[in-house]
Enzyme design. Structure first.
Site, PDB file in Angstrom:
ATOM      1  N   ARG A 106      33.704 -71.522-112.984  1.00  0.00           N
ATOM      2  CA  ARG A 106      33.323 -70.960-114.275  1.00  0.00           C
ATOM      3  C   ARG A 106      32.063 -70.147-114.073  1.00  0.00           C
ATOM      4  O   ARG A 106      31.113 -70.602-113.398  1.00  0.00           O
ATOM      5  CB  ARG A 106      33.079 -72.063-115.313  1.00  0.00           C
ATOM      6  CG  ARG A 106      34.347 -72.704-115.856  1.00  0.00           C
ATOM      7  CD  ARG A 106      35.211 -71.711-116.643  1.00  0.00           C
ATOM      8  NE  ARG A 106      36.476 -72.256-117.091  1.00  0.00           N
ATOM      9  CZ  ARG A 106      37.668 -72.050-116.501  1.00  0.00           C
ATOM     10  NH1 ARG A 106      37.755 -71.316-115.404  1.00  0.00           N
ATOM     11  NH2 ARG A 106      38.766 -72.561-117.008  1.00  0.00           N
ATOM     12  N   HIS A 108      39.401 -62.217-114.413  1.00  0.00           N
ATOM     13  CA  HIS A 108      39.872 -63.601-114.243  1.00  0.00           C
ATOM     14  C   HIS A 108      41.368 -63.630-113.912  1.00  0.00           C
ATOM     15  O   HIS A 108      42.208 -63.798-114.793  1.00  0.00           O
ATOM     16  CB  HIS A 108      39.573 -64.377-115.525  1.00  0.00           C
ATOM     17  CG  HIS A 108      39.656 -65.850-115.372  1.00  0.00           C
ATOM     18  ND1 HIS A 108      39.150 -66.729-116.286  1.00  0.00           N
ATOM     19  CD2 HIS A 108      40.190 -66.625-114.399  1.00  0.00           C
ATOM     20  CE1 HIS A 108      39.370 -67.970-115.902  1.00  0.00           C
ATOM     21  NE2 HIS A 108      40.017 -67.927-114.747  1.00  0.00           N
TER      22      HIS A 108
HETATM   23  P1  NDP Z   1      39.585 -81.167-110.433  1.00  0.00           P
HETATM   24  O1  NDP Z   1      39.310 -81.993-111.636  1.00  0.00           O
HETATM   25  O2  NDP Z   1      40.718 -81.536-109.539  1.00  0.00           O
HETATM   26  O3  NDP Z   1      38.300 -81.074-109.518  1.00  0.00           O
HETATM   27  C1  NDP Z   1      37.015 -80.962-110.042  1.00  0.00           C
HETATM   28  C2  NDP Z   1      36.124 -81.751-109.130  1.00  0.00           C
HETATM   29  O4  NDP Z   1      34.781 -81.532-109.563  1.00  0.00           O
HETATM   30  C3  NDP Z   1      36.381 -83.250-109.172  1.00  0.00           C
HETATM   31  O5  NDP Z   1      36.515 -83.714-107.857  1.00  0.00           O
HETATM   32  C4  NDP Z   1      35.128 -83.771-109.867  1.00  0.00           C
HETATM   33  O6  NDP Z   1      34.679 -85.011-109.398  1.00  0.00           O
HETATM   34  C5  NDP Z   1      34.115 -82.773-109.425  1.00  0.00           C
HETATM   35  N1  NDP Z   1      32.918 -82.747-110.247  1.00  0.00           N
HETATM   36  C6  NDP Z   1      32.840 -82.716-111.588  1.00  0.00           C
HETATM   37  N2  NDP Z   1      31.562 -82.658-111.966  1.00  0.00           N
HETATM   38  C7  NDP Z   1      30.821 -82.668-110.840  1.00  0.00           C
HETATM   39  C8  NDP Z   1      29.433 -82.647-110.587  1.00  0.00           C
HETATM   40  N3  NDP Z   1      28.546 -82.596-111.596  1.00  0.00           N
HETATM   41  N4  NDP Z   1      29.021 -82.688-109.306  1.00  0.00           N
HETATM   42  C9  NDP Z   1      29.920 -82.733-108.288  1.00  0.00           C
HETATM   43  N5  NDP Z   1      31.250 -82.750-108.470  1.00  0.00           N
HETATM   44  C10 NDP Z   1      31.694 -82.714-109.730  1.00  0.00           C
HETATM   45  O7  NDP Z   1      39.765 -79.687-110.971  1.00  0.00           O
HETATM   46  P2  NDP Z   1      40.434 -78.446-110.227  1.00  0.00           P
HETATM   47  O8  NDP Z   1      40.074 -78.470-108.801  1.00  0.00           O
HETATM   48  O9  NDP Z   1      41.842 -78.322-110.619  1.00  0.00           O
HETATM   49  O10 NDP Z   1      39.656 -77.268-110.969  1.00  0.00           O
HETATM   50  C11 NDP Z   1      38.236 -77.159-110.865  1.00  0.00           C
HETATM   51  C12 NDP Z   1      37.724 -76.141-111.853  1.00  0.00           C
HETATM   52  O11 NDP Z   1      38.175 -74.858-111.453  1.00  0.00           O
HETATM   53  C13 NDP Z   1      38.268 -76.321-113.281  1.00  0.00           C
HETATM   54  O12 NDP Z   1      37.471 -77.202-114.029  1.00  0.00           O
HETATM   55  C14 NDP Z   1      38.216 -74.929-113.824  1.00  0.00           C
HETATM   56  O13 NDP Z   1      36.985 -74.707-114.482  1.00  0.00           O
HETATM   57  C15 NDP Z   1      38.297 -74.037-112.591  1.00  0.00           C
HETATM   58  N6  NDP Z   1      39.566 -73.324-112.520  1.00  0.00           N
HETATM   59  C16 NDP Z   1      39.527 -71.963-112.437  1.00  0.00           C
HETATM   60  C17 NDP Z   1      40.699 -71.251-112.425  1.00  0.00           C
HETATM   61  C18 NDP Z   1      40.700 -69.769-112.306  1.00  0.00           C
HETATM   62  O14 NDP Z   1      41.703 -69.149-112.642  1.00  0.00           O
HETATM   63  N7  NDP Z   1      39.647 -69.154-111.789  1.00  0.00           N
HETATM   64  C19 NDP Z   1      42.007 -71.902-112.530  1.00  0.00           C
HETATM   65  C20 NDP Z   1      41.925 -73.348-112.472  1.00  0.00           C
HETATM   66  C21 NDP Z   1      40.739 -74.003-112.520  1.00  0.00           C
HETATM   67  P3  NDP Z   1      35.416 -86.383-109.540  1.00  0.00           P
HETATM   68  O15 NDP Z   1      36.838 -86.128-109.896  1.00  0.00           O
HETATM   69  O16 NDP Z   1      35.273 -86.907-108.167  1.00  0.00           O
HETATM   70  O17 NDP Z   1      34.707 -87.098-110.591  1.00  0.00           O
END
Ligand code: NDP
Length: 385
Positions: A285, A333
């Protein structure tokens, strides 16, 4: 019968493709973690069609209308006179995509008296004020995993584009030149570099797996560590937090959700701790980065490149400084809306709607908020720890 507003990006300015570049999509049955692809009872489109723009209607319009629902598909989403604002007060269902988000602010949710469910045709529901959705008992759902690999591939492409400085080289060719010294004066090999992944969820882990064969030194941080066998297989070095990660790497890729914790995390202070000439690729984001700090770091040379495809707000205004900052590789995007991804999130949206209409449970992996609380994926990913 329900009133459904679907907010999608505008149709192609050059018209719909008269013929698509490819005739079919590869058939994939499961995501890497074993989760099944969407399982709606049927689909009304051919995978590979452009579904994410207004006329594509996510391949849902005929089906929804055949059930007697009122369907409004629009790209007009900003300002009090927008179609979205006009229709919201008696709308039951809002569907939108992160690429062209229908920002459901607290004020908008206040006016949406009938709203029962906000569906993200994609991943990332931060355009919905989740606290208000919880307070008002509105369900929020997204199509988890639908485009994770799409984004991971885009990330790898942008890492290579920045480090090898591909974009100016391509431009030299287009402009009729052959200026090799110019072309290579900022071009490096990725091999041997320290690459750090911030958040190793679905996308981050796929990025780690895809970068491992480049013989880089891989680092990561997340709230939870990956299993020891994965760390060993990929040769990962774990870091306690992003501050510890950022100071010892050449390339940072960002894959955390936008939350109160991650908002503005890539600021002047953090960037100053990185090696001079680092690269950042952030397809998570835009607001995880401090917009102007990124510009300053590129101008000073602290960063050698920045890429990604998520901006704030979207669409980005014509004068957004990321359009003109030096050494960037930004795309609009698009990473999660390849034609391949569209087929998956259109089918996933239909699956969610079928459950919603039938009153049957939506898969926990698609749920962000339900019944006045974070639920499913939302409870894991969006709730502050
Ligand atoms: P996931 O939920 O699989 O992965 C997100 C990871 O971030 C999890 O492992 C989570 O930790 C970790 N996390 C959350 N908060 C923190 C923090 N403060 N510090 C460290 N780690 C943190 O999501 P995705 O991989 O599917 O997607 C990630 C992001 O990518 C989405 O939220 C979205 O905003 C973005 N996205 C962008 C797209 C685009 O078109 N550009 C399309 C799809 C997604 P844990 O689970 O271990 O708690």
């Amino acid at each position: 019968m329900a009133k459904i507003v679907i907010v999608l990006y505008p149709d192609p300015t050059v018209g719909f493709p008269p013929i698509y570049a490819r005739d079919s999509l590869p058939v994939i049955e499961r995501y890497p973690n074993g989760q099944t692809l969407p399982t709606p009872s049927a689909i009304d489109f051919s995978p590979g069609q452009l579904l994410g723009s207004v006329s594509g209607g996510l391949g849902l319009v005929r089906w929804l209308e055949s059930l007697g629902h009122e369907v409004i598909v629009t790209s007009d989403k900003e300002g009090p006179d927008s179609v979205l604002d006009r229709e919201l007060p008696d709308t039951d269902v809002v569907i939108s995509q992160p690429f062209w988000p229908a920002y459901l602010s607290p004020e908008r949710l206040q006016s949406a008296k009938n709203l029962k469910i906000a569906i993200t045709a994609g991943i990332g529901s931060d355009h919905v004020d989740l606290k208000s959705a919880i307070a008002k008992g509105i369900t929020v759902a997204e199509v988890t995993y639908c485009n994770s690999i799409s984004v991971a591939e885009h990330t790898v492409m942008q890492v290579l584009a920045l480090v090898r400085d591909y974009i100016p080289q391509y431009k030299i060719v287009i402009d009729g030149g052959w200026d090799i010294a110019d072309a290579v004066s900022r071009s490096y090999d990725l091999e041997g570099m320290d690459v750090g992944v911030f958040a190793a969820g679905r996308i981050g882990r796929a990025v780690l797996e895809r970068l491992a064969p480049f013989d880089v030194k891989l680092h990561y941080t997340d709230r939870y560590r990956l299993p020891a066998d994965i760390e060993e297989k990929l040769g990962l070095t774990w870091h306690e937090d992003i501050h510890d990660l950022a100071k010892g790497i050449d390339v940072l890729t960002v894959h955390a959700p936008l939350t109160d914790e991650t908002h503005g995390l890539l600021d002047d202070d953090l960037l100053a701790t990185m090696r001079r000439g680092s690269y950042i690729v952030n397809p998570a984001r835009g607001a995880i980065a401090d917009r102007d700090a990124i510009v300053r770091a590129l101008e000073s040379g602290q960063l050698a490149g920045y890429a990604g495809d998520v901006w704030f707000p979207q669409p980005a205004p014509a004068d957004h400084p990321w359009r003109t900052m030096p050494h960037h590789g930004m795309t609009p995007h698009t990473s999660g809306t390849s034609l391949t991804a569209q087929a998956r999130y259109a089918a996933g949206t239909r699956e969610i709607l079928e459950n919603f209409f039938a009153g049957t449970p939506i898969r926990p992996e698609y749920l962000i908020v339900e019944g006045g609380a974070y639920a499913g994926t939302g409870a894991h990913s969006y709730q502050s720890k």
